[in-house]
Design a protein around this motif. Structure first.
Motif, PDB file in Angstrom:
ATOM      1  N   HIS A   2      46.281  32.961  23.539  1.00  0.00           N
ATOM      2  CA  HIS A   2      47.024  31.818  23.031  1.00  0.00           C
ATOM      3  C   HIS A   2      48.467  31.938  23.503  1.00  0.00           C
ATOM      4  O   HIS A   2      48.919  32.976  23.946  1.00  0.00           O
ATOM      5  CB  HIS A   2      46.972  31.763  21.503  1.00  0.00           C
ATOM      6  N   GLY A   3      49.216  30.856  23.348  1.00  0.00           N
ATOM      7  CA  GLY A   3      50.605  30.885  23.771  1.00  0.00           C
ATOM      8  C   GLY A   3      51.517  31.427  22.699  1.00  0.00           C
ATOM      9  O   GLY A   3      51.101  31.869  21.643  1.00  0.00           O
ATOM     10  N   LYS A   4      52.828  31.367  22.981  1.00  0.00           N
ATOM     11  CA  LYS A   4      53.813  31.846  22.027  1.00  0.00           C
ATOM     12  C   LYS A   4      53.833  30.913  20.818  1.00  0.00           C
ATOM     13  O   LYS A   4      53.627  29.717  20.929  1.00  0.00           O
ATOM     14  CB  LYS A   4      55.214  31.876  22.652  1.00  0.00           C
ATOM     15  N   HIS A 327      50.037  30.134  28.900  1.00  0.00           N
ATOM     16  CA  HIS A 327      49.003  29.097  28.987  1.00  0.00           C
ATOM     17  C   HIS A 327      48.480  28.956  30.427  1.00  0.00           C
ATOM     18  O   HIS A 327      48.681  29.838  31.258  1.00  0.00           O
ATOM     19  CB  HIS A 327      49.525  27.748  28.467  1.00  0.00           C
ATOM     20  N   GLN A 328      47.808  27.818  30.693  1.00  0.00           N
ATOM     21  CA  GLN A 328      47.311  27.532  32.042  1.00  0.00           C
ATOM     22  C   GLN A 328      48.355  26.708  32.787  1.00  0.00           C
ATOM     23  O   GLN A 328      48.710  25.603  32.337  1.00  0.00           O
ATOM     24  CB  GLN A 328      45.987  26.766  31.986  1.00  0.00           C
ATOM     25  N   LYS A 329      48.832  27.234  33.903  1.00  0.00           N
ATOM     26  CA  LYS A 329      49.905  26.570  34.663  1.00  0.00           C
ATOM     27  C   LYS A 329      49.603  26.647  36.163  1.00  0.00           C
ATOM     28  O   LYS A 329      48.808  27.491  36.602  1.00  0.00           O
ATOM     29  CB  LYS A 329      51.247  27.266  34.393  1.00  0.00           C
ATOM     30  N   TYR A 384      46.033  28.071  36.424  1.00  0.00           N
ATOM     31  CA  TYR A 384      45.591  29.460  36.309  1.00  0.00           C
ATOM     32  C   TYR A 384      46.159  30.053  35.023  1.00  0.00           C
ATOM     33  O   TYR A 384      47.232  29.661  34.571  1.00  0.00           O
ATOM     34  CB  TYR A 384      46.085  30.277  37.511  1.00  0.00           C
ATOM     35  N   SER A 385      45.441  31.005  34.449  1.00  0.00           N
ATOM     36  CA  SER A 385      45.934  31.649  33.232  1.00  0.00           C
ATOM     37  C   SER A 385      47.122  32.537  33.557  1.00  0.00           C
ATOM     38  O   SER A 385      47.017  33.471  34.362  1.00  0.00           O
ATOM     39  CB  SER A 385      44.833  32.493  32.595  1.00  0.00           C
ATOM     40  N   MET A 386      48.242  32.272  32.896  1.00  0.00           N
ATOM     41  CA  MET A 386      49.454  33.063  33.107  1.00  0.00           C
ATOM     42  C   MET A 386      49.373  34.426  32.425  1.00  0.00           C
ATOM     43  O   MET A 386      50.185  35.314  32.691  1.00  0.00           O
ATOM     44  CB  MET A 386      50.688  32.304  32.605  1.00  0.00           C
ATOM     45  N   ASP A 387      48.360  34.600  31.545  1.00  0.00           N
ATOM     46  CA  ASP A 387      48.191  35.886  30.861  1.00  0.00           C
ATOM     47  C   ASP A 387      47.336  36.845  31.684  1.00  0.00           C
ATOM     48  O   ASP A 387      47.297  38.038  31.414  1.00  0.00           O
ATOM     49  CB  ASP A 387      47.545  35.649  29.487  1.00  0.00           C
ATOM     50  N   GLN A 388      46.635  36.312  32.689  1.00  0.00           N
ATOM     51  CA  GLN A 388      45.758  37.135  33.513  1.00  0.00           C
ATOM     52  C   GLN A 388      46.463  37.531  34.814  1.00  0.00           C
ATOM     53  O   GLN A 388      47.603  37.139  35.064  1.00  0.00           O
ATOM     54  CB  GLN A 388      44.457  36.376  33.783  1.00  0.00           C
ATOM     55  N   TRP A 389      45.793  38.306  35.646  1.00  0.00           N
ATOM     56  CA  TRP A 389      46.402  38.816  36.876  1.00  0.00           C
ATOM     57  C   TRP A 389      47.008  37.723  37.762  1.00  0.00           C
ATOM     58  O   TRP A 389      48.058  37.958  38.379  1.00  0.00           O
ATOM     59  CB  TRP A 389      45.368  39.615  37.676  1.00  0.00           C
ATOM     60  N   PRO A 390      46.424  36.519  37.875  1.00  0.00           N
ATOM     61  CA  PRO A 390      47.054  35.503  38.723  1.00  0.00           C
ATOM     62  C   PRO A 390      48.452  35.071  38.263  1.00  0.00           C
ATOM     63  O   PRO A 390      49.200  34.490  39.050  1.00  0.00           O
ATOM     64  CB  PRO A 390      46.064  34.330  38.653  1.00  0.00           C
ATOM     65  N   GLY A 391      48.798  35.340  36.994  1.00  0.00           N
ATOM     66  CA  GLY A 391      50.165  35.085  36.547  1.00  0.00           C
ATOM     67  C   GLY A 391      51.161  36.100  37.095  1.00  0.00           C
ATOM     68  O   GLY A 391      52.370  35.915  36.973  1.00  0.00           O
ATOM     69  N   VAL A 456      28.215  24.929  26.059  1.00  0.00           N
ATOM     70  CA  VAL A 456      28.804  24.408  27.300  1.00  0.00           C
ATOM     71  C   VAL A 456      30.309  24.271  27.102  1.00  0.00           C
ATOM     72  O   VAL A 456      30.766  23.551  26.214  1.00  0.00           O
ATOM     73  CB  VAL A 456      28.191  23.045  27.669  1.00  0.00           C
ATOM     74  N   ILE A 457      31.069  25.004  27.909  1.00  0.00           N
ATOM     75  CA  ILE A 457      32.532  24.951  27.848  1.00  0.00           C
ATOM     76  C   ILE A 457      32.998  24.250  29.115  1.00  0.00           C
ATOM     77  O   ILE A 457      32.935  24.817  30.216  1.00  0.00           O
ATOM     78  CB  ILE A 457      33.134  26.367  27.743  1.00  0.00           C
ATOM     79  N   ALA A 458      33.432  22.999  28.980  1.00  0.00           N
ATOM     80  CA  ALA A 458      33.676  22.134  30.143  1.00  0.00           C
ATOM     81  C   ALA A 458      34.641  22.780  31.140  1.00  0.00           C
ATOM     82  O   ALA A 458      34.408  22.756  32.357  1.00  0.00           O
ATOM     83  CB  ALA A 458      34.209  20.785  29.670  1.00  0.00           C
ATOM     84  N   GLU A 459      35.723  23.363  30.637  1.00  0.00           N
ATOM     85  CA  GLU A 459      36.732  23.968  31.511  1.00  0.00           C
ATOM     86  C   GLU A 459      36.125  25.068  32.375  1.00  0.00           C
ATOM     87  O   GLU A 459      36.405  25.177  33.572  1.00  0.00           O
ATOM     88  CB  GLU A 459      37.867  24.537  30.648  1.00  0.00           C
ATOM     89  N   TYR A 460      35.263  25.896  31.764  1.00  0.00           N
ATOM     90  CA  TYR A 460      34.674  27.015  32.498  1.00  0.00           C
ATOM     91  C   TYR A 460      33.523  26.563  33.399  1.00  0.00           C
ATOM     92  O   TYR A 460      33.306  27.122  34.476  1.00  0.00           O
ATOM     93  CB  TYR A 460      34.203  28.094  31.530  1.00  0.00           C
TER      94      TYR A 460
END
Length: 524
Positions: A2-4, A327-329, A384-391, A456-460
């Motif tokens: 989750h975000g801040k 979040h996703q950015k 992309y998730s900013m909390d994961q490695w791509p951030g 079913v998770i639409a985003e995924y």
């Protein structure tokens, strides 16, 4: 995940008082190795002191850590006297303890919640042992553990399971009874062993108390989880290799940065110190991981002969803040900050050194957040998730480039956190379809977090289709069981169709093979 969020200040702590407090707490490791004052050698208990069971972990060729924690009233402060208690321990080659290999005495110290961590040595490599503890007239359950092979040995195979994210309120740990039936050498837990949130009504189970902050809060929360018989029994049967993610302390934290606004570094570090100490108290960890105030070195290696080398990582304690507000950015701006880091310089250099020196066929990164750059946006709006490695794209690419340039043998990244399964090929440059593959990522789902799953998770669903490196995706709860040989690695994705009540059956939703020398997974 989750975000801040904003929050009021929790503690009123002066900086000078805080520094004095830190100095006192940092002295605990020294105190714990010697008993000061009266030691209770023949204590009388008001109940069973072994309610929290036994555990083992961090296996080496000549030994292993064995663990217990004395608590007659684990949900009411422990119920123990305020002085050290003498505990006898035994390790045997047989369950009847006819052939005792090692034995000794340890001290259960009150300042460590009467936890006991014995680093047993002098054992034979690559064999099963049994262990137990005695305190007063009471005897613990008998635990079972296994040493690692000799460093230069090449075992025919090893089997291990990995899981993460076991939110107590989300349901029952239905994967563990099935895991217990497997012929495993090791269990790997990738974090979110507990959740810090306050108890909520109308869920399958309920946390005790409010959001946890004090040391006693964290101890009670761990006790509540460890009293779950399915979890306790899995600890009893196998050695564990553990690392944390964020919920062992505070959701989405990054080094000294809280997800909550208005929390000072002093307040934050006091809570982190409490969280880290409780984590150590409840996990089968060696003294090398002993917390020093609000710091705790959890990254470490675990070799399984020349077959597999586990590089256990900590992607929370040393990272810079999530870029671009979390979040996703889009992958822009601070994502490419060369000073941004996921591991911190010291841990990153340790990892690279460890990989260079590894003689193992398989180099396993046991870590928390997804490494593959999963585009979760729609159309040209790539997110992309900013909390994961791509951030932390500079850190991510540097590590993949290191895999490639140094020809690291067979990197396999184990990931938790995201509560769903993924099988990902790791490309050197994900924006170039012909870019070489340099590793494979196996993402385990949660044990319970997210509820029953299978939905079913639409985003995924969209992400699985639009990212070519994704080989498979599944939204069930469960765990991953791996069989590793010198020639290939087979991962079985085990699913429990429901967690909102006990007793789920087990379904294998997918199986994938990685051939040694050929990065990337294929359907088995």
């Amino acid at each position: 995940m989750h975000g801040k969020r904003s929050a009021t200040r929790r503690y009123g702590i002066e900086r000078r008082e805080f520094l004095r407090y830190m100095a006192a707490v940092s002295a605990i490791p020294t105190i714990a190795l010697r008993a000061e004052g009266q030691v209770t050698g023949k204590p009388r208990f008001n109940g069973n002191p072994f309610t929290l069971g036994v555990a083992s972990g961090d296996p080496e060729p000549d030994g292993v850590v064995i663990w217990t924690r004395l608590a007659t009233e684990p949900l009411a402060g422990g119920g123990m006297p305020g002085q050290p208690v003498s505990v006898q321990w035994e390790v045997a080659t047989d369950e009847a303890f006819a052939n005792v290999a090692r034995k000794g005495t340890a001290l259960a110290m009150p300042q460590l919640g009467h936890s006991v961590h014995v680093e047993v040595d002098g054992l034979e490599p690559h064999r099963w042992y049994f262990y137990r503890f005695h305190a007063g007239n009471e005897t613990s359950p008998v635990g079972r553990t296994r040493t690692a092979p000799e460093p230069d040995a090449m075992p025919d195979r090893m089997r291990f399971a990995f899981t993460s994210c076991q939110h107590f309120e989300s349901g029952y740990f239905n994967g563990y009874p099935h895991m217990q039936q497997e012929d495993l050498d090791l269990v790997v837990h990738l974090g979110d062993y507990i959740y810090e949130y306050k108890g909520l009504d109308n869920r399958p189970r309920k946390h005790i108390g409010s959001e946890i902050e004090s040391l006693d809060d964290y101890r009670t929360r761990y006790s509540q989880y460890r009293l779950d018989t399915t979890l306790q029994e899995t600890h009893r049967l196998f050695p564990w290799l553990v690392t944390w993610d964020d919920h062992e302390f505070d959701n989405n934290y990054a080094n000294l940065v809280s997800e909550e606004e208005g929390v000072s570094p002093e307040e934050f570090l006091v809570r982190r110190m409490n969280a880290y100490q409780a984590y150590y108290e409840f996990m089968p960890l060696r003294r090398r991981s002993f917390p020093r105030g609000p710091h705790m070195t959890l990254y470490r290696g675990c070799r399984y002969g020349r077959l597999a080398n586990f590089h256990v990582l900590d992607t929370r304690q040393y990272r810079t803040d999530q870029p671009n507000g979390d979040h996703q950015k889009p992958m822009t701006g601070k994502v490419f900050d060369p000073q941004a880091t996921m591991l911190g310089p010291k841990q990153e250099h340790w990892l690279m050194s460890s990989l260079l020196q590894s003689t193992a066929t398989w180099n396993v990164l046991a870590q928390q957040v997804m490494m593959a750059p999963l585009n979760r946006g729609e159309g040209e709006d790539r997110r992309y998730s900013m909390d994961q490695w791509p951030g932390y794209e500079v850190s991510r690419r540097r590590l993949l480039q290191f895999f490639h340039d140094r020809k690291i043998p067979n990197p396999v990244v184990l990931t938790g956190d995201i509560h769903v399964n993924w099988v990902n090929d790791l490309q050197l440059d994900f924006q170039k379809p012909q870019s070489p593959l340099v590793g494979t990522e196996l993402v385990g789902t949660s044990m319970t977090s997210g509820g029953n799953g299978g939905n079913v998770i639409a985003e995924y669903e969209r992400a699985a289709k639009q990212n070519d490196f994704v080989k498979w995706y599944n939204s069930n709860r469960g765990y991953v069981s791996c069989e590793v040989t010198p020639q290939e690695w087979t991962a079985h994705f085990r699913a429990t169709p429901f967690v909102d009540r006990p007793g789920s059956p087990l379904v294998t939703k997918g199986a994938f093979v990685i051939e040694a020398g050929k990065p990337g997974a294929k359907s088995a």
